[in-house]
Write a protein that holds these residues in place. Structure first.
Motif, short mmCIF file in Angstrom:
data_model
loop_
_atom_site.label_atom_id
_atom_site.label_comp_id
_atom_site.label_asym_id
_atom_site.label_seq_id
_atom_site.Cartn_x
_atom_site.Cartn_y
_atom_site.Cartn_z
N LYS A 1 0.86 -1.18 0.00
CA LYS A 1 0.00 0.00 0.00
C LYS A 1 0.90 1.24 0.00
N LYS B 1 -1.59 1.31 -4.56
CA LYS B 1 -0.77 0.13 -4.27
C LYS B 1 0.23 -0.05 -5.42
N LYS C 1 3.03 -0.63 4.23
CA LYS C 1 2.91 0.58 3.42
C LYS C 1 4.29 1.16 3.08
#
Length: 259
Positions: free
Chosen positions: A72, A92, A140
């Protein structure tokens, strides 16, 4: 642990941003190991995700179905307290790949594809290319590419545009532009309330362009609108975030997520 590779950039041979992909492939060719972690100069991984990444790499090492891992993204904008979550910003992207000869950087190096018998030139080719089969990680990537003092941001943007459009065209485009980048009203960005990676602490402490940013007020009319400022995309973003619960509308994904 760091190897510097000296190369020559040729944006006449590799046009429309594909020199970025070419340089990525040169780095890939110099790598060894089973997995390759691709992280760009303006991207940072938060240390809290390390265990998740290591565990998944071990789990899927011998699984031939899995060609990479999907992360992400948090795209920071203007300062370290705001990020872009609007339509058009990729939510993403693939950042870990299996070390296979037929996997190449693609287009302007945002992602990867499997390209058997690749000619080494056309990084934007569609025919004969295949999306990677990936596992989505609970991790992330923090993207800080749009967090710079306005004068440096303008210089960086001009350099990036030159790689994609050529020097002659870009010189013409920028001749009437301001010397400093205008981030626009930060009210159009999302507020970030989480923690930053520890490696960013000293750098964030150098933040000193707060007085050149503004959070309210009208959208400037002295420059072309950013995509996230246009009414069409603001409407699409509202539908995605408030009605579709974060799912993209008309979005393109360059991967196949394995369940």
């Amino acid at each position: 642990k760091i190897k510097i590779i000296d190369t020559v950039w040729d944006i006449t041979k590799y046009t429309r941003g594909t020199e970025n992909a070419h340089q990525t492939d040169l780095a890939k060719e110099a790598c060894s190991g089973d997995w390759l972690f691709y992280i760009q100069a303006d991207e940072v991984l938060h240390e809290k995700y390390l265990d998740e990444i290591v565990n998944k790499c071990n789990t899927y090492l011998d699984d031939d179905r899995v060609e990479g891992f999907l992360f992400k993204y948090v795209h920071f904008w203007g300062d370290y307290n705001h990020f872009q979550n609007s339509h058009g910003w990729y939510p993403k992207e693939i950042r870990i790949i299996k070390n296979r000869d037929d996997i190449h950087s693609w287009e302007s190096a945002q992602s990867f594809r499997r390209i058997p018998e690749f000619d080494g030139i056309d990084y934007r080719q569609q025919e004969g290319t295949y999306k990677l089969n990936v596992i989505e990680l609970d991790a992330k990537v923090f993207h800080y590419g749009w967090v710079r003092p306005p004068e440096y941001m303008q210089s960086k943007q001009k350099s990036l545009d030159t790689i994609h459009k050529g020097k002659t065209k870009v010189d013409s485009i920028y001749q009437d532009r301001e010397s400093e980048f205008d981030y626009g009203p930060l009210r159009l960005a999302q507020t970030f309330n989480g923690s930053h990676p520890k490696v960013m602490e000293d750098w964030i402490g150098k933040f000193n362009w707060q007085d050149k940013l503004y959070k309210k007020g009208p959208i400037p009319n002295h420059r072309p609108l950013f995509k996230h400022e246009k009414l069409k995309y603001r409407l699409i973003s509202f539908i995605e975030q408030k009605i579709l619960k974060g799912n993209s509308l008309f979005g393109f994904s360059n991967y196949n997520i394995l369940k």
